[in-house]
Enzyme design. Structure first.
Site, PDB file in Angstrom:
ATOM      1  N   HIS A  22       0.840  -1.194   0.000  1.00 24.68           N
ATOM      2  CA  HIS A  22       0.000   0.000   0.000  1.00 24.68           C
ATOM      3  C   HIS A  22       0.875   1.244   0.000  1.00 24.68           C
ATOM      4  O   HIS A  22       1.792   1.374   0.794  1.00 24.68           O
ATOM      5  CB  HIS A  22      -0.892  -0.013   1.242  1.00 24.68           C
ATOM      6  N   ASP A  30       5.518   5.410 -21.986  1.00 25.04           N
ATOM      7  CA  ASP A  30       5.584   5.208 -23.431  1.00 25.04           C
ATOM      8  C   ASP A  30       7.013   4.880 -23.862  1.00 25.04           C
ATOM      9  O   ASP A  30       7.945   4.889 -23.046  1.00 25.04           O
ATOM     10  CB  ASP A  30       5.023   6.431 -24.173  1.00 25.04           C
ATOM     11  N   ASP A  69      -4.863   3.932  -4.361  1.00 24.53           N
ATOM     12  CA  ASP A  69      -4.893   4.413  -2.978  1.00 24.53           C
ATOM     13  C   ASP A  69      -6.026   5.418  -2.783  1.00 24.53           C
ATOM     14  O   ASP A  69      -6.140   6.381  -3.545  1.00 24.53           O
ATOM     15  CB  ASP A  69      -3.550   5.066  -2.650  1.00 24.53           C
ATOM     16  N   MET A  79       1.866  12.807 -16.993  1.00 21.31           N
ATOM     17  CA  MET A  79       2.912  13.768 -17.309  1.00 21.31           C
ATOM     18  C   MET A  79       2.315  14.938 -18.077  1.00 21.31           C
ATOM     19  O   MET A  79       1.626  14.736 -19.084  1.00 21.31           O
ATOM     20  CB  MET A  79       4.024  13.126 -18.140  1.00 21.31           C
ATOM     21  N   TYR A 117       9.798  12.797 -13.840  1.00 25.55           N
ATOM     22  CA  TYR A 117      11.012  11.969 -13.894  1.00 25.55           C
ATOM     23  C   TYR A 117      11.558  11.710 -12.492  1.00 25.55           C
ATOM     24  O   TYR A 117      11.935  10.586 -12.156  1.00 25.55           O
ATOM     25  CB  TYR A 117      12.096  12.635 -14.738  1.00 25.55           C
ATOM     26  N   TYR A 135       3.647  11.507 -24.406  1.00 27.92           N
ATOM     27  CA  TYR A 135       2.955  11.759 -23.145  1.00 27.92           C
ATOM     28  C   TYR A 135       2.033  10.621 -22.726  1.00 27.92           C
ATOM     29  O   TYR A 135       1.030  10.848 -22.054  1.00 27.92           O
ATOM     30  CB  TYR A 135       2.220  13.099 -23.179  1.00 27.92           C
TER      31      TYR A 135
END
Length: 158
Positions: A22, A30, A69, A79, A117, A135
């Site tokens: 958890h 990609d 979560d 992104m 990143y 993206y």
């Protein structure tokens, strides 16, 4: 062959998803993402792959076996497009549909590219897809599964 498992979920990916706890995060990315370099910094330390499919399709497979979560505001991140943070490229629009179809009660929160990143380096694992559109990168925070009858079982934690 296993029953009721998405066939895209190979042994390495299933092992990683099962091993996560958890609050652990995973990256679905990609083919343009610096996946191998970032994966070396993750908990697993090696790149996982779901080849020859789009990021939204891989997202669908992952969401078929893990919950997100519910204790955080943003368990699903996308992104941001550089210079156009509100823009939603095709891969992200399709991922939104997969997220909605999964029944998860959340949306993708945007995360600036460089921050994405850095956050990805802290993830449990990175799963690279065959997505060639830009993206198609997402971070998911794993939630918990609580059995509906857990309270009624002998020895169950209350």
């Amino acid at each position: 062959m296993l029953k009721n498992l998405d066939p895209l979920l190979n042994a390495d990916v299933l092992h990683a998803l099962h091993s996560m706890g958890h609050g652990d995060e995973l990256v679905i990315c990609d083919a343009n993402f610096p996946a191998d370099a970032i994966a070396r910094k993750t908990v697993i330390g090696t790149l996982l792959r779901i080849d020859a499919v789009s990021s939204p399709r891989a997202l669908k497979a992952v969401l078929s076996v893990i919950p997100l979560d519910t204790f955080v505001d943003a368990p699903a991140l996308r992104m941001e497009v550089v210079g156009a943070p509100q823009e939603l490229p095709a891969a992200q629009r399709e991922a939104i549909l997969e997220l909605e179809a999964s029944g998860e009660k959340t949306v993708f929160a945007p995360l600036e590219r460089m921050a994405f990143y850095e956050r990805a380096k802290q993830a449990y694992c990175v799963i690279m897809t065959g997505e060639q559109r830009g993206y198609g990168c997402f971070i998911l925070k794993k939630g918990v599964l609580i059995a509906a009858d857990a309270e009624s079982r002998p020895g169950a934690v209350q």
